[in-house]
Scaffold this active site. Structure first.
Site, PDB file in Angstrom:
ATOM      1  N   SER A   8       0.822  -1.177  -0.044  1.00 56.97           N
ATOM      2  CA  SER A   8      -0.076  -0.249   0.194  1.00 56.97           C
ATOM      3  C   SER A   8       1.001   1.213  -0.029  1.00 56.97           C
ATOM      4  O   SER A   8       1.561   1.306   0.835  1.00 56.97           O
ATOM      5  CB  SER A   8      -0.926   0.194   1.254  1.00 56.97           C
ATOM      6  OG  SER A   8      -1.530   1.361   1.544  1.00 56.97           O
ATOM      7  N   HIS A  33      -1.306  -1.512  -4.204  1.00 58.49           N
ATOM      8  CA  HIS A  33      -2.601  -1.030  -3.731  1.00 58.49           C
ATOM      9  C   HIS A  33      -2.490   0.514  -3.561  1.00 58.49           C
ATOM     10  O   HIS A  33      -1.689   1.189  -2.813  1.00 58.49           O
ATOM     11  CB  HIS A  33      -2.346  -1.737  -2.404  1.00 58.49           C
ATOM     12  CG  HIS A  33      -4.029  -1.617  -1.600  1.00 58.49           C
ATOM     13  ND1 HIS A  33      -4.939  -2.413  -1.976  1.00 58.49           N
ATOM     14  CD2 HIS A  33      -4.320  -1.012  -0.612  1.00 58.49           C
ATOM     15  CE1 HIS A  33      -6.055  -2.166  -0.870  1.00 58.49           C
ATOM     16  NE2 HIS A  33      -5.416  -1.148  -0.096  1.00 58.49           N
ATOM     17  N   ASP A  35      -4.791   3.573  -1.886  1.00 57.62           N
ATOM     18  CA  ASP A  35      -5.925   3.943  -1.040  1.00 57.62           C
ATOM     19  C   ASP A  35      -6.213   5.355  -1.371  1.00 57.62           C
ATOM     20  O   ASP A  35      -5.712   6.278  -0.844  1.00 57.62           O
ATOM     21  CB  ASP A  35      -5.378   3.805   0.535  1.00 57.62           C
ATOM     22  CG  ASP A  35      -5.249   2.517   0.922  1.00 57.62           C
ATOM     23  OD1 ASP A  35      -6.080   1.557   0.877  1.00 57.62           O
ATOM     24  OD2 ASP A  35      -4.086   2.070   1.045  1.00 57.62           O
ATOM     25  N   MET A  37      -9.083   8.117   0.047  1.00 60.46           N
ATOM     26  CA  MET A  37      -9.964   8.633   1.009  1.00 60.46           C
ATOM     27  C   MET A  37     -10.551  10.181   0.774  1.00 60.46           C
ATOM     28  O   MET A  37      -9.905  10.961   0.102  1.00 60.46           O
ATOM     29  CB  MET A  37      -9.126   8.441   2.229  1.00 60.46           C
ATOM     30  CG  MET A  37      -8.259   7.314   2.590  1.00 60.46           C
ATOM     31  SD  MET A  37      -7.442   7.482   4.119  1.00 60.46           S
ATOM     32  CE  MET A  37      -6.550   5.767   3.967  1.00 60.46           C
ATOM     33  N   HIS A  66      -8.361   1.032  -3.867  1.00 62.17           N
ATOM     34  CA  HIS A  66      -9.295   0.891  -2.674  1.00 62.17           C
ATOM     35  C   HIS A  66      -9.899   2.111  -2.434  1.00 62.17           C
ATOM     36  O   HIS A  66      -9.396   3.119  -1.948  1.00 62.17           O
ATOM     37  CB  HIS A  66      -8.451   0.366  -1.635  1.00 62.17           C
ATOM     38  CG  HIS A  66      -9.151   0.211  -0.220  1.00 62.17           C
ATOM     39  ND1 HIS A  66      -8.673  -0.200   1.003  1.00 62.17           N
ATOM     40  CD2 HIS A  66     -10.482   0.204  -0.008  1.00 62.17           C
ATOM     41  CE1 HIS A  66      -9.452  -0.124   1.853  1.00 62.17           C
ATOM     42  NE2 HIS A  66     -10.694  -0.080   1.319  1.00 62.17           N
ATOM     43  N   MET A  68     -12.162   4.546  -0.495  1.00 60.22           N
ATOM     44  CA  MET A  68     -12.805   4.672   1.001  1.00 60.22           C
ATOM     45  C   MET A  68     -13.416   5.970   0.792  1.00 60.22           C
ATOM     46  O   MET A  68     -13.025   7.085   1.191  1.00 60.22           O
ATOM     47  CB  MET A  68     -11.677   4.746   2.163  1.00 60.22           C
ATOM     48  CG  MET A  68     -11.208   3.449   2.335  1.00 60.22           C
ATOM     49  SD  MET A  68      -9.735   3.388   3.226  1.00 60.22           S
ATOM     50  CE  MET A  68      -8.474   3.430   1.927  1.00 60.22           C
ATOM     51  N   MET A 137     -11.376  -5.746   5.359  1.00 58.96           N
ATOM     52  CA  MET A 137     -10.694  -4.838   6.558  1.00 58.96           C
ATOM     53  C   MET A 137     -10.224  -5.381   7.862  1.00 58.96           C
ATOM     54  O   MET A 137     -11.179  -5.684   8.361  1.00 58.96           O
ATOM     55  CB  MET A 137     -11.507  -3.569   6.748  1.00 58.96           C
ATOM     56  CG  MET A 137     -11.446  -2.682   5.330  1.00 58.96           C
ATOM     57  SD  MET A 137      -9.751  -2.311   4.424  1.00 58.96           S
ATOM     58  CE  MET A 137      -8.994  -1.508   5.699  1.00 58.96           C
ATOM     59  N   ASP A 175      -6.733  -6.476   4.476  1.00 57.43           N
ATOM     60  CA  ASP A 175      -5.706  -5.053   4.359  1.00 57.43           C
ATOM     61  C   ASP A 175      -5.895  -4.587   5.859  1.00 57.43           C
ATOM     62  O   ASP A 175      -6.860  -4.440   6.237  1.00 57.43           O
ATOM     63  CB  ASP A 175      -6.643  -3.954   3.322  1.00 57.43           C
ATOM     64  CG  ASP A 175      -6.043  -2.859   3.228  1.00 57.43           C
ATOM     65  OD1 ASP A 175      -5.115  -2.676   3.993  1.00 57.43           O
ATOM     66  OD2 ASP A 175      -6.640  -1.938   2.625  1.00 57.43           O
TER      67      ASP A 175
END
Ligand code: DX5
Ligand code: ZN
Length: 219
Positions: A8, A33, A35, A37, A66, A68, A137, A175
């Site tokens: 990540s 990966h 992330d 957000m 991913h 979020m 998660m 994760d």
């Protein structure tokens, strides 16, 4: 099937993002990966499409994105254009999950659904056959370097049984809080893909940390 490693980049040094990606290109990592957000779905803001697009241009490995964010279905074309191989949306963020999953596949990406620690994997029973992957998660999403929640192991085993019972090929990704010790436990429980941020990027030798995680489970 040998398990995959998806470092990540949330834990990487953003001032040296090019060299961090080049390190991953040389490594035994399978995916990268990413992330995303929004400060609404989770109490943190990370990075968005302009950064993903630049990562895409130099990454030699598939991007595992991913999201979020609330309403991730709004951004399917942008996620595809930013180079995602697989798009992870949260179960908790999608009202019409089936429609969202179909639209992700229609856009030419693999579809994954992510479940927060409090969300039962049993809730995926009626959509599992549509999914390429489920992301469990093992921390509350929003931050790197948190402690692994032990109950995740039970969720992985339950989900594995559901997948095998239906004779599916759906992958299980885990994760949050993954390090050398927890990696072994999640692999034993049935995980196929390990995400790790802190344990890789904050180690003295990220390439070796990736190799070590990749070797676990090999004879
Ligand atoms: C957390 C993110 C993770 C995070 C993992 O919300 O989804 O991908 O980067 O970081 P570690 O491995 O440090 O727990
Ligand atoms: Zn993540």
């Amino acid at each position: 099937m040998e398990h995959k490693i998806a470092p990540s980049i949330l834990s990487s040094n953003f001032l040296n993002l090019r060299s961090e990606i080049e390190m991953l290109n040389k490594s035994e990592a399978d995916w990268i990966h990413c992330d995303v957000m929004d400060g609404v779905f989770v109490p943190n803001i990370s990075f968005g499409f302009p950064v993903l697009e630049q990562v895409r241009d130099i990454a030699a490995k598939p991007l595992d994105v991913h999201l979020m964010i609330v309403n991730p279905d709004k951004f399917i074309p942008e996620v595809k254009a930013a180079g995602a191989y697989i798009m992870n949306v949260h179960y908790e963020a999608c009202i019409h999950l089936h429609r969202t999953v179909c639209a992700i596949k229609q856009a030419g990406m693999k579809a994954a659904v992510t479940v927060n620690p409090h969300t039962s994997v049993a809730l995926l029973d009626d959509i599992l056959e549509e999914l390429d992957m489920v992301l469990i998660m093992s921390v509350d999403p929003g931050f790197g370097a948190q402690r692994f929640i032990e109950h995740s192991l039970q969720k992985i085993s339950t989900l594995k049984e559901m997948i095998l019972r239906k004779n599916l090929k759906t992958l299980i990704e885990v994760d949050g809080g993954i390090n050398r010790e927890t990696a072994k436990l999640v692999l034993e429980a049935g995980a196929d893909v390990l995400v790790a941020g802190n344990a890789i990027f904050k180690s003295n030798d990220p390439l070796a940390a990736i190799s070590e995680m990749k070797c676990l489970g090999r004879l």
